[in-house]
Design a protein around this motif. Sequence first.
Motif, short mmCIF file in Angstrom:
data_model
loop_
_atom_site.label_atom_id
_atom_site.label_comp_id
_atom_site.label_asym_id
_atom_site.label_seq_id
_atom_site.Cartn_x
_atom_site.Cartn_y
_atom_site.Cartn_z
N ASP A 49 79.81 48.00 3.18
CA ASP A 49 79.85 47.13 2.02
C ASP A 49 80.70 45.90 2.29
O ASP A 49 80.34 44.78 1.91
CB ASP A 49 80.41 47.87 0.81
CG ASP A 49 80.52 46.96 -0.40
OD1 ASP A 49 79.46 46.54 -0.91
OD2 ASP A 49 81.65 46.66 -0.81
N LEU A 50 81.80 46.09 2.97
CA LEU A 50 82.71 44.99 3.26
C LEU A 50 82.01 43.92 4.10
O LEU A 50 82.10 42.72 3.81
CB LEU A 50 83.94 45.53 3.98
CG LEU A 50 85.08 44.57 4.23
CD1 LEU A 50 85.62 44.05 2.91
CD2 LEU A 50 86.20 45.29 4.97
N PHE A 51 81.27 44.34 5.11
CA PHE A 51 80.62 43.36 5.98
C PHE A 51 79.31 42.84 5.41
O PHE A 51 78.77 41.85 5.91
CB PHE A 51 80.44 43.93 7.38
CG PHE A 51 81.73 43.98 8.13
CD1 PHE A 51 82.30 42.82 8.62
CD2 PHE A 51 82.40 45.18 8.29
CE1 PHE A 51 83.51 42.85 9.30
CE2 PHE A 51 83.61 45.22 8.97
CZ PHE A 51 84.17 44.05 9.47
N SER A 52 78.78 43.46 4.37
CA SER A 52 77.57 42.93 3.74
C SER A 52 77.90 42.03 2.56
O SER A 52 77.00 41.41 1.99
CB SER A 52 76.67 44.07 3.28
OG SER A 52 77.27 44.76 2.21
N GLY A 82 84.72 48.69 -6.52
CA GLY A 82 83.65 49.66 -6.69
C GLY A 82 82.46 49.12 -7.47
O GLY A 82 81.31 49.41 -7.15
N GLY A 83 82.72 48.32 -8.51
CA GLY A 83 81.62 47.75 -9.30
C GLY A 83 80.77 46.81 -8.47
O GLY A 83 79.54 46.85 -8.52
N GLY A 84 81.43 45.95 -7.71
CA GLY A 84 80.69 45.03 -6.84
C GLY A 84 79.95 45.78 -5.75
O GLY A 84 78.86 45.39 -5.34
N MET A 85 80.55 46.86 -5.29
CA MET A 85 79.93 47.69 -4.27
C MET A 85 78.61 48.26 -4.79
O MET A 85 77.59 48.24 -4.10
CB MET A 85 80.90 48.82 -3.91
CG MET A 85 80.71 49.49 -2.63
SD MET A 85 82.12 50.61 -2.38
CE MET A 85 81.53 51.52 -1.00
N ALA A 86 78.62 48.73 -6.02
CA ALA A 86 77.42 49.29 -6.63
C ALA A 86 76.36 48.21 -6.84
O ALA A 86 75.17 48.44 -6.59
CB ALA A 86 77.76 49.95 -7.96
N ARG A 146 72.70 48.14 -5.07
CA ARG A 146 71.51 48.08 -5.91
C ARG A 146 70.62 46.90 -5.51
O ARG A 146 69.39 47.00 -5.47
CB ARG A 146 71.90 47.99 -7.39
CG ARG A 146 70.74 47.97 -8.34
CD ARG A 146 69.98 49.25 -8.28
NE ARG A 146 68.81 49.16 -9.12
CZ ARG A 146 68.02 50.14 -9.37
NH1 ARG A 146 68.26 51.32 -8.83
NH2 ARG A 146 66.99 50.00 -10.14
N ALA A 147 71.26 45.75 -5.20
CA ALA A 147 70.48 44.58 -4.78
C ALA A 147 69.77 44.85 -3.47
O ALA A 147 68.61 44.46 -3.30
CB ALA A 147 71.40 43.37 -4.66
N ARG A 148 70.45 45.52 -2.52
CA ARG A 148 69.80 45.86 -1.25
C ARG A 148 68.64 46.83 -1.49
O ARG A 148 67.57 46.69 -0.89
CB ARG A 148 70.81 46.48 -0.28
CG ARG A 148 71.73 45.49 0.36
CD ARG A 148 72.53 46.10 1.50
NE ARG A 148 73.34 47.24 1.13
CZ ARG A 148 74.59 47.18 0.69
NH1 ARG A 148 75.20 46.02 0.57
NH2 ARG A 148 75.25 48.28 0.39
N TYR A 149 68.84 47.79 -2.38
CA TYR A 149 67.78 48.75 -2.69
C TYR A 149 66.59 48.05 -3.33
O TYR A 149 65.44 48.31 -2.97
CB TYR A 149 68.32 49.84 -3.63
CG TYR A 149 67.26 50.75 -4.16
CD1 TYR A 149 66.73 51.76 -3.36
CD2 TYR A 149 66.75 50.60 -5.44
CE1 TYR A 149 65.74 52.60 -3.82
CE2 TYR A 149 65.76 51.43 -5.91
CZ TYR A 149 65.25 52.43 -5.10
OH TYR A 149 64.27 53.24 -5.58
N ASP A 150 66.85 47.15 -4.28
CA ASP A 150 65.76 46.43 -4.96
C ASP A 150 64.99 45.56 -3.98
O ASP A 150 63.76 45.48 -4.05
CB ASP A 150 66.30 45.59 -6.11
CG ASP A 150 66.77 46.45 -7.28
OD1 ASP A 150 66.38 47.63 -7.35
OD2 ASP A 150 67.51 45.92 -8.13
#
Length: 125
Positions: free
Chosen positions: A30-33, A65-69, A73-77
């Motif tokens: 998540d940090l590097f993305s 954590g919120g930004g991580m989620a 979700r954006a990557r999944y979409d």
Amino acid sequence: MDSFWDFLWLTISVFFFMAYLMVLFNIIADLFSDHEASGWVKAVWVFFLIFVPALTALIYLIARGGGMARRQRARYDAARAQSDAYIREVASSSPADQISSAKSLLDSGAISQQEYEQLKAKALA
């Protein structure tokens, strides 16, 4: 292993270690993305993840954590949209194929001339 309790303790320890590694790898991914964070911010997070790992992981999950989620979700979409577009592209047949299959149905007597014209118009639309 001397006793059942030693085995149980080992099993629990391995479970928590694996859970910690999963959290750590998710944090690093998540940090590097995260395109909004600068390189220095990422370097500080990684530094603290190396030298104070459990506390830093906990702070990261609470603070970001919120930004991580949202990023996950954006990557999944995006992956889902790409997959759906590919499926639509592969699954759809060309208008010529649709007209050809409608013509074969007409020739076999399965559909009438009027139904054939409707299928042909629908394929060309």
